[in-house]
Design an enzyme around this catalytic site. Structure first.
Site, PDB file in Angstrom:
ATOM      1  N   GLU B  32     -40.680  22.349  70.267  1.00 21.38           N
ATOM      2  CA  GLU B  32     -40.067  21.237  69.544  1.00 21.38           C
ATOM      3  C   GLU B  32     -40.847  20.981  68.260  1.00 21.38           C
ATOM      4  O   GLU B  32     -42.068  20.834  68.297  1.00 21.38           O
ATOM      5  CB  GLU B  32     -40.066  19.983  70.426  1.00 21.38           C
ATOM      6  CG  GLU B  32     -39.063  20.103  71.571  1.00 21.38           C
ATOM      7  CD  GLU B  32     -39.422  19.250  72.777  1.00 21.38           C
ATOM      8  OE1 GLU B  32     -40.188  18.279  72.634  1.00 21.38           O
ATOM      9  OE2 GLU B  32     -38.933  19.556  73.880  1.00 21.38           O
ATOM     10  N   GLU B  63     -37.224  21.374  77.754  1.00 19.65           N
ATOM     11  CA  GLU B  63     -38.453  22.087  78.092  1.00 19.65           C
ATOM     12  C   GLU B  63     -38.272  23.069  79.237  1.00 19.65           C
ATOM     13  O   GLU B  63     -38.839  24.164  79.221  1.00 19.65           O
ATOM     14  CB  GLU B  63     -39.576  21.100  78.423  1.00 19.65           C
ATOM     15  CG  GLU B  63     -40.084  20.290  77.224  1.00 19.65           C
ATOM     16  CD  GLU B  63     -39.280  19.026  76.948  1.00 19.65           C
ATOM     17  OE1 GLU B  63     -38.260  18.804  77.634  1.00 19.65           O
ATOM     18  OE2 GLU B  63     -39.675  18.249  76.055  1.00 19.65           O
ATOM     19  N   PHE B  86     -46.644  17.336  74.197  1.00 12.87           N
ATOM     20  CA  PHE B  86     -47.773  16.625  74.817  1.00 12.87           C
ATOM     21  C   PHE B  86     -47.839  17.116  76.260  1.00 12.87           C
ATOM     22  O   PHE B  86     -46.794  17.258  76.907  1.00 12.87           O
ATOM     23  CB  PHE B  86     -47.542  15.111  74.892  1.00 12.87           C
ATOM     24  CG  PHE B  86     -47.596  14.349  73.601  1.00 12.87           C
ATOM     25  CD1 PHE B  86     -46.668  14.548  72.601  1.00 12.87           C
ATOM     26  CD2 PHE B  86     -48.568  13.366  73.400  1.00 12.87           C
ATOM     27  CE1 PHE B  86     -46.700  13.803  71.426  1.00 12.87           C
ATOM     28  CE2 PHE B  86     -48.609  12.615  72.231  1.00 12.87           C
ATOM     29  CZ  PHE B  86     -47.670  12.835  71.247  1.00 12.87           C
ATOM     30  N   ASP B  88     -48.478  15.515  78.741  1.00 10.06           N
ATOM     31  CA  ASP B  88     -47.867  14.478  79.587  1.00 10.06           C
ATOM     32  C   ASP B  88     -46.400  14.777  79.924  1.00 10.06           C
ATOM     33  O   ASP B  88     -45.877  14.268  80.903  1.00 10.06           O
ATOM     34  CB  ASP B  88     -47.913  13.134  78.867  1.00 10.06           C
ATOM     35  CG  ASP B  88     -49.269  12.834  78.259  1.00 10.06           C
ATOM     36  OD1 ASP B  88     -49.940  11.921  78.746  1.00 10.06           O
ATOM     37  OD2 ASP B  88     -49.671  13.532  77.310  1.00 10.06           O
ATOM     38  N   PHE B  89     -45.743  15.588  79.115  1.00 13.34           N
ATOM     39  CA  PHE B  89     -44.315  15.853  79.344  1.00 13.34           C
ATOM     40  C   PHE B  89     -44.087  16.976  80.355  1.00 13.34           C
ATOM     41  O   PHE B  89     -42.963  17.405  80.574  1.00 13.34           O
ATOM     42  CB  PHE B  89     -43.606  16.227  78.033  1.00 13.34           C
ATOM     43  CG  PHE B  89     -43.823  15.277  76.888  1.00 13.34           C
ATOM     44  CD1 PHE B  89     -44.218  13.959  77.114  1.00 13.34           C
ATOM     45  CD2 PHE B  89     -43.632  15.681  75.579  1.00 13.34           C
ATOM     46  CE1 PHE B  89     -44.429  13.074  76.060  1.00 13.34           C
ATOM     47  CE2 PHE B  89     -43.840  14.806  74.519  1.00 13.34           C
ATOM     48  CZ  PHE B  89     -44.236  13.512  74.759  1.00 13.34           C
ATOM     49  N   HIS B 132     -48.702   9.416  76.982  1.00  6.80           N
ATOM     50  CA  HIS B 132     -49.000  10.277  75.826  1.00  6.80           C
ATOM     51  C   HIS B 132     -50.501  10.446  75.595  1.00  6.80           C
ATOM     52  O   HIS B 132     -50.919  10.744  74.478  1.00  6.80           O
ATOM     53  CB  HIS B 132     -48.401   9.693  74.538  1.00  6.80           C
ATOM     54  CG  HIS B 132     -46.917   9.782  74.424  1.00  6.80           C
ATOM     55  ND1 HIS B 132     -46.068   8.999  75.150  1.00  6.80           N
ATOM     56  CD2 HIS B 132     -46.118  10.571  73.653  1.00  6.80           C
ATOM     57  CE1 HIS B 132     -44.811   9.286  74.825  1.00  6.80           C
ATOM     58  NE2 HIS B 132     -44.816  10.239  73.920  1.00  6.80           N
TER      59      HIS B 132
END
Ligand SMILES: Cc1ncc(C[n+]2csc(CCOP(=O)(O)OP(=O)(O)O)c2C)c(N)n1
Lengths: 328, 336
Positions: B32, B63, B86, B88-89, B132
């Site tokens: 992205e 993703e 990130f 976190d994703f 994040h």
């Protein structure tokens, strides 16, 4: 059903509250970030995604919702929260990271939770869809005519969670409305570069539910489309997918260099500002007077000033409080 | 002097990718905002104009699809570099990472090679809150089958990136946002250092002694290396000489370097920006207990995020992420 005069005035006040709140935050956000911009410094550190220009989606939809209906938003969620009636002071305080905030400073700008007003949001793209399905499922199990609304950007409609949720909601006829804000950009990626079809509303066909595209960033058009979908959901007829064209005035976040965006895009978008057009239309129709609208705007100015002031004056949480609230 | 130029970590990473893309047509990038934007944290800056959209591919926010596609393309002989914006994703695509990218080589009895580099941003300290700001490398180090790289300087970043691209295994390459040398986020000056223009590799599993010392060993990585070095400077004025070991890779892990340092200092402090429980600090402490117990003069100390999500508000966030002062204090109490 057309909105009543009272509703129109409330919509106008909400629209201004959102616009002014976002503009105020854009200023506060820069405090302590100059001469050198550092995202971690200043009155409000961290990312800041603002929704100025996108007021119609939130306001036009939430005009049909009551306290018992659920709204789930995104990383860019201030407008949804305001339209759902979340307390502006508590929200501002949360964004400032203060003790008096919605989440006592733990959540922050992307993570606003107001269980009383049945509002929540998330910084994870695509996270709103399943959560709204759950609220709708609960309403169904409780045999209430409550509905749930999931808002998300057009970029989020490419996540698996979008497709899984649409299928689930259609299969179980859940009273949920999926509303996509098409502001043309997902950070730097244009919709045409990320999405195989022009309109996300077309994707409803795959799940056998109605799909509606609202082509104008306009309060009354959203009001009509959302009204129909919400009425359907309340009457047990299941979910609807709506995509609304809308405009992002600020960068993706404050500090975004926006090198990907045509230089004058925002200027031309602002020339057709939805709030001004809304006001002109309803005055021209003789539904409200200029003086009435000015009064709503004044109320909004005052509310925003007070909220920012409240947030500023509120104390920070004590460090050790970081260890609380991991569990209920 | 051209061979003395300094780069930020972001520029060093982009240069490494660029050199490998020139060398090997099979290397390409997906993610992205990796195109015009150059990666939100600059890891692919300048690559689009050089290699075009066929090799520097902006993806939809999908993703599972594009990270899974990296596995599929690698199985066909491509060498994808794929960015999860990130760490976190990871939740939205973990199945493709954990159950496929990590395990397919093993499940194929070694018949399948998956040369994928999965880059991702880690770290907090700048007010981005619970979704994040995490590090999470321990989560990925926990599952067998993923090599784990976490650089702390530009020089290391380039050599480790080239090594990662040439490795025939899945490599997760974690860059700390606060070390990328971005114009909009504070970074330690030390993270910017001399990076040779030529191509070079740094082997995995080789820790780097970032500061030699005799009194206490501080094991860390990424941002905590810089915090530990700052703490070590303070401690030095007090007569305590800390040895700072930058692990650089978690899988493979340089156990020998940790043990050798313990043999020298007899005291171990592990500093980690990831969660305390069930993670890196526990792993290093276990190695010390298993293999260097008799050399330890004191119990191992661990400093990490105390098993709470990263809070938003500044005083809260600063309280949970190990600070220079907290590291110095922990080291002092251990050295005494
Ligand atoms: C799962 C996940 N992937 C990526 C991101 C990073 N990210 C945050 S906002 C964003 C773009 C979202 O675009 P859109 O859904 O259109 O909403 P907009 O920002 O335009 O309101 C991206 C890629 C994220 N937060 N979560």
């Amino acid at each position: 059903m057309a909105p009543s005069t009272e509703q129109l005035l409330e919509m106008d006040r909400q629209a201004w509250t959102i616009r002014l709140f976002e503009e105020a935050l854009a200023q506060v956000y820069m405090e302590g970030k100059s001469p050198a911009f550092d995202i971690g410094s200043g009155t409000i550190p961290g990312e800041m995604h603002l929704s100025a220009g996108q007021e119609p989606v939130a306001v036009g939809t939430c005009a049909h919702l009551g306290q018992e209906d659920t709204v789930v938003g995104t990383h860019r969620a201030h407008h949804f929260a305001i339209a759902k009636g979340v307390d502006l002071k508590e929200m501002a305080a949360e964004i400032f990271g203060k003790e008096t905030g919605l989440g006592k400073g733990k959540g922050g700008h992307m993570h606003l939770f107001d269980p009383k007003r049945k509002f929540s949001c998330s910084g994870i793209v695509g996270a709103s869809f399943p959560v709204a399905c759950g609220a709708a499922l609960a309403a169904k199990k409780k045999e209430k005519d409550w509905v749930a609304v999931a808002f998300a950007g057009e970029g989020a409609a490419n996540e698996g969670s979008f497709h899984e949720s649409l299928n689930l909601a259609a299969l179980w006829k859940l009273p949920v409305i999926f509303i996509i804000e098409d502001n043309a950009w997902a950070i730097s990626v244009a919709k045409s570069k990320s999405t195989a079809i022009p309109y996300n509303s077309q994707r409803a066909v795959a799940y056998g539910i109605p799909g509606v595209r609202v082509e104008k960033n306009d309060f009354l058009s959203v009001y009509d489309a959302a009204g129909e979908a919400i009425a359907r959901a309340r009457h047990g007829e299941g979910p609807t997918l709506i995509e609304v064209k809308t405009d992002r005035y600020f960068g993706h976040f404050i500090g975004d260099p926006e090198l990907y965006r045509p230089k004058d895009e925002v200027k031309s978008l602002k020339a057709a500002d939805p709030i001004g057009q809304f006001e002109q239309t309803i005055i021209a129709k003789g539904l409200v007077s200029r003086a009435q609208l000015d009064k709503e705007r004044e109320t909004a100015v005052k509310a925003v000033d007070e909220a920012i002031e409240f947030a500023r004056k509120s104390p920070y949480p004590k460090s050790e409080e970081a260890l609380e609230h991991v569990f209920a | 002097m051209s061979n003395e130029r300094e780069l930020t970590m972001a520029k060093a990473i982009a240069e490494a990718i660029s050199q490998e893309m020139e060398r090997d047509q099979h290397v390409f990038v997906m993610g992205e905002d990796v195109g015009v934007y150059g990666g939100i944290f600059g890891a692919t800056q300048g690559l689009l104009s050089k290699f075009g959209p066929e090799r520097i591919m902006d993806t939809p926010i999908s993703e599972t699809a594009f990270i899974g596609a990296a596995t599929g393309a690698a199985a066909e002989g491509m060498r994808p570099i794929v960015e999860l914006m990130f760490v976190d994703f990871f939740g939205v695509c973990m199945d493709q990472i954990y159950n496929h990218l990590a395990k397919n080589t093993y499940m194929s009895g070694g018949n399948l090679h998956l040369p994928v580099v999965l880059t991702t941003a880690i770290g907090g300290g700048y007010g981005d809150a619970a979704q994040h700001s995490q590090c999470l490398y321990s989560v990925f180090a926990h599952t067998p089958g993923l090599k784990i790289v976490v650089p702390s300087t530009a020089y290391d970043a380039k050599g480790l990136m080239i090594e990662a691209i040439r490795d025939d295994n899945p490599v997760m390459y974690f860059f700390h946002k606060g070390l990328m040398g971005l114009g909009w986020m504070r970074y330690p000056e030390r993270s910017v250092n001399v990076v040779p223009e030529r191509s070079y590799t740094i082997p995995f599993g080789k820790a780097d002694v970032k500061r030699p010392g005799t009194d206490i060993t501080i094991v860390c990585l990424a941002m905590m290396v810089h915090c530990a070095l700052d703490a070590a400077e303070k401690l030095s004025k007090e007569g305590i000489e800390a040895e700072v070991i930058d692990l650089r890779t978690l899988v493979p892990l340089d156990r020998e370097a940790v043990i050798a340092s313990i043999k020298k200092t007899h005291k171990l402090l592990v500093v980690d920006e990831d969660y305390l429980g069930f993670g890196l600090s526990g792993e290093i402490a276990a190695i010390a207990a298993d293999e260097a117990f008799e050399y330890l003069d004191a119990p191992v100390k661990r400093l990490a995020v105390p098993n709470v999500p990263i809070p938003y508000s500044q005083p809260l966030e600063q309280f949970v992420i190990p600070s220079v002062e907290a590291i110095a204090e922990a080291a002092r109490s251990l050295a005494r």
